[in-house]
Design an enzyme around this catalytic site. Structure first.
Site, PDB file in Angstrom:
ATOM      1  N   GLY A 178       1.156  -3.760   2.123  1.00 23.36           N
ATOM      2  CA  GLY A 178       1.043  -5.112   1.570  1.00 23.36           C
ATOM      3  C   GLY A 178       1.230  -5.221   0.081  1.00 23.36           C
ATOM      4  CB  THR A 184       3.639  -0.103   2.296  1.00 25.72           C
ATOM      5  OG1 THR A 184       4.363  -0.319   1.093  1.00 25.72           O
ATOM      6  CG2 THR A 184       2.799   1.139   2.158  1.00 25.72           C
ATOM      7  CG  ASP A 225       6.435  -0.166  -6.696  1.00 22.11           C
ATOM      8  OD1 ASP A 225       6.798  -1.344  -6.583  1.00 22.11           O
ATOM      9  OD2 ASP A 225       5.813   0.434  -5.795  1.00 22.11           O
ATOM     10  CB  SER A 243      -0.872  -1.670  -4.721  1.00 19.95           C
ATOM     11  OG  SER A 243      -0.518  -2.331  -5.906  1.00 19.95           O
TER      12      SER A 243
HETATM   13  N1  GLY Z   1       5.659   0.073  -3.039  1.00 23.85           N
HETATM   14  C1  GLY Z   1       4.346  -0.433  -2.789  1.00 23.85           C
HETATM   15  C2  GLY Z   1       3.247   0.379  -3.427  1.00 23.85           C
HETATM   16  O1  GLY Z   1       3.450   1.563  -3.736  1.00 23.85           O
HETATM   17  O2  GLY Z   1       2.182  -0.123  -3.635  1.00 23.85           O
END
Ligand code: GLY
Length: 592
Positions: A492, A400, A442, A472
């Site tokens: 992360g 990310t 996710d 996250s």
């Molecule tokens: N794909 C990582 C997040 O959205 O936390």
């Protein structure tokens, strides 16, 4: 509602693209900015000593994972744009120069604090296409399929980035939209010099991107070889798509040629997204989640991110402990961090998901009383045990990217956005030149399937039409007494929340200058698996032994997050840009 305790414990002024569009001038300008600050040398090689000084500027600052993108944002500030304008321009530039996570085919979150102290957030998280179903990641026999969940066109969510930027611009931007997208369209169309980190990264993902002809054609030479650092990468299809977005705004992405190309890509590969899904996508403006820590105001992202809620829960637990009696690398402090993390991540798994589909007890989870109850269960020198009977959590990618922007008036913008895995699915949309996310990964894999491999099947985050998957990402802004203090965030996966919290703790509890707060080693605990992961560089063996003696399973891991941050000098008001040296191509670009 009472919460169950732990079981085991933007003027339409027209802007003309400046010399930044010419790569040679861009490179020279960058070199001048970065060399002047001493920053370039520090970024060139990962083994070089970490920078000890932030880049300083009087008026505006942009810090991102790509020095080229930071310069694009900085030039928008210098041309009279506000922080929203610069954030949008930087975001589009990252989609060209930082394809690992910079995107138009993904989604993310933006937290904004205005100079008068008001704040807001823009949620441009991807949404599940209309054909999504709770059991969509199971094969014909009904078994959970990791391939469908993470590595197929079914794993692609309806992208949100262009709609999010358009919403932010329509409500709060100052410059004309065209001028915010034009630099990136030109960068893609005329090409840019491949920096060291990108060259290494593309070489490392040749097999992944090589699965798709359009990806191979976009990111590798005609003979399949990767580009070396210093060579020029031209992304013509991406430049054309950015040109349509420049000329038609969100319709340049969600309708017309781009939408047709994306829907056709889906049909060829068994994906679910239709032109109607695209036309219907809306970003949302949401109230930030807020907390306080040692007299500072914490402003962060609410659900569908778990980041703000979990971080504030942890900060509330920690606030009641004598943090200042400890050093930031002492076993006692690290034990307190681990125990706070363990508790907040358990609550994340149980309570958090898309707020449009779930009743989420945000006020309770972020309340000081609840934190006091959790704190009371922490034993000073003994690790708690995460019960295997409690909820386990699924895979979440580390890839990310976060960037921070402050303008001359003190408007602050904190953006974290993603394609989920590095380069997302790895598939470039044929003819449109942009990478697709695999964000549907996710969502939980299968309703009711919570098992020892780390899968979670709890209801709040099961796939449904139009739903946003839990994230996250924790873009955060810190203020005190009505004044902006810092802009923080990180990539992360689940480590994001802990990385951002540790930068905030370093700034506030340990009074560290921002570059030091960003450079400092980090730790991560996420409830399950029940272990404390510490960055390889930075912790003494005796410290790790002391943690083990308390009962922690300690694992030494690689680097954790890249927290490109900005702090405001309390005395002078200078903007202090701290690029995280963990990202090789990163850069802070200031404007005076
Ligand atoms: N794909 C990582 C997040 O959205 O936390």
């Amino acid at each position: 509602m009472p919460l169950p305790l732990l079981r085991s414990l933007q003027t339409g002024r027209r802007w003309r693209p400046g010399p930044v569009l010419r790569p040679a001038v861009l490179a020279a300008g960058l070199a001048a900015t970065l060399l002047h600050s001493g920053h370039l040398a520090a970024q060139a090689a990962p083994a070089a000593p970490r920078p000890t000084q932030a880049v300083q500027a009087r008026a505006g600052m942009v810090v991102s994972a790509s020095a080229i993108a930071s310069q694009v944002g900085r030039d928008v500030l210098a041309a009279g744009g506000n922080a929203i304008d610069a954030a949008i321009a930087t975001g589009f530039a990252l989609a060209v120069t930082y394809p690992t996570a910079g995107n138009i085919g993904g989604g993310g979150f933006m937290v904004v604090r205005f100079p008068d102290g008001r704040a807001t957030t823009i949620d441009f998280r991807e949404r599940a296409p209309a054909a999504s179903r709770p059991h969509m990641f199971t094969d014909s026999s009904g078994a959970y399929s990791a391939r469908l969940h993470h590595n197929s066109h079914v794993s692609v969510g309806v992208p949100g980035t262009v709609a999010g930027f358009e919403l932010a611009h329509r409500k709060y931007g100052r410059m004309a939209w065209r001028g915010l997208v034009a630099p990136s369209a030109a960068l893609a169309d005329t090409g840019f010099v491949v920096p060291t980190g990108l060259a290494a990264s593309l070489a490392g993902v040749r097999n992944k991107l090589g699965q798709y002809e359009a990806s191979k054609a976009a990111y590798y030479k005609p003979d399949g070889a990767p580009y070396a650092a210093g060579e020029r990468l031209v992304l013509r299809d991406l430049g054309q798509t950015l040109g349509r977005i420049r000329d038609a705004g969100r319709d340049g992405f969600y309708r017309g040629t781009t939408a047709r190309l994306l829907a056709a890509e889906m049909q060829r590969h068994g994906g679910l997204i239709t032109e109607e899904d695209l036309a219907r996508y809306e970003a949302a403006e949401r109230e930030p989640v807020r907390g306080t820590f040692m007299g500072y105001d914490i402003i962060s992202m609410p659900p569908p991110s778990s980041g703000g809620v979990a971080m504030i829960e942890m900060l509330n637990i920690l606030e009641g402990l004598p943090l200042k009696s400890q050093k930031p690398d002492s076993p006692q402090y690290l034990h307190w961090l681990a125990e706070s993390m363990r508790r907040a991540f358990r609550d994340r798994a149980v309570h958090l998901g898309d707020p449009d589909f779930n009743a989420i007890p945000v006020a309770e989870l972020t309340g000081k009383d609840y934190a006091a109850t959790l704190r009371a269960g922490i034993v000073a020198d003994k690790a708690s045990v995460s019960s295997p009977a409690d909820v386990r959590q699924g895979y979440e990618s580390d890839e990310t990217t976060h960037y921070s922007v402050v303008d001359k008036d003190g408007m602050a913008v904190s953006v974290t956005y993603t394609l989920e895995a590095g380069y997302g699915l790895g598939a470039v949309v044929d003819g449109a030149g942009f990478l697709l996310n695999n964000e549907m990964g996710d969502f939980n894999g299968k309703p009711g399937l919570t098992d020892s491999t780390g899968l979670i099947g709890t209801a709040p985050n099961v796939a449904a039409p139009g739903k946003r998957m839990l994230s996250s990402m924790t873009p955060t802004i810190v203020a005190r007494d009505g004044q902006l203090v810092a802009v923080v965030g990180s990539p992360g996966g689940r480590t994001i929340i802990n990385t951002v919290m540790q930068v905030v703790l370093n700034l506030i509890a340990f009074d560290m200058p921002v570059q030091q707060a960003v450079n400092a080693p980090r730790v991560h605990h996420q409830w399950l698996p029940d272990r404390l992961t510490v960055e390889r560089e930075g912790f003494a063996p005796a410290t790790l032994d002391a943690l083990r003696a308390m009962g922690h399973e300690v694992r030494v891991g690689g680097q954790q997050g890249t927290a490109h941050s900005i702090a405001i000098d309390r005395k002078t008001g200078a903007r202090l840009g701290a690029a995280d040296p963990r990202d090789r191509d990163a850069g802070a670009a200031g404007h005076n």
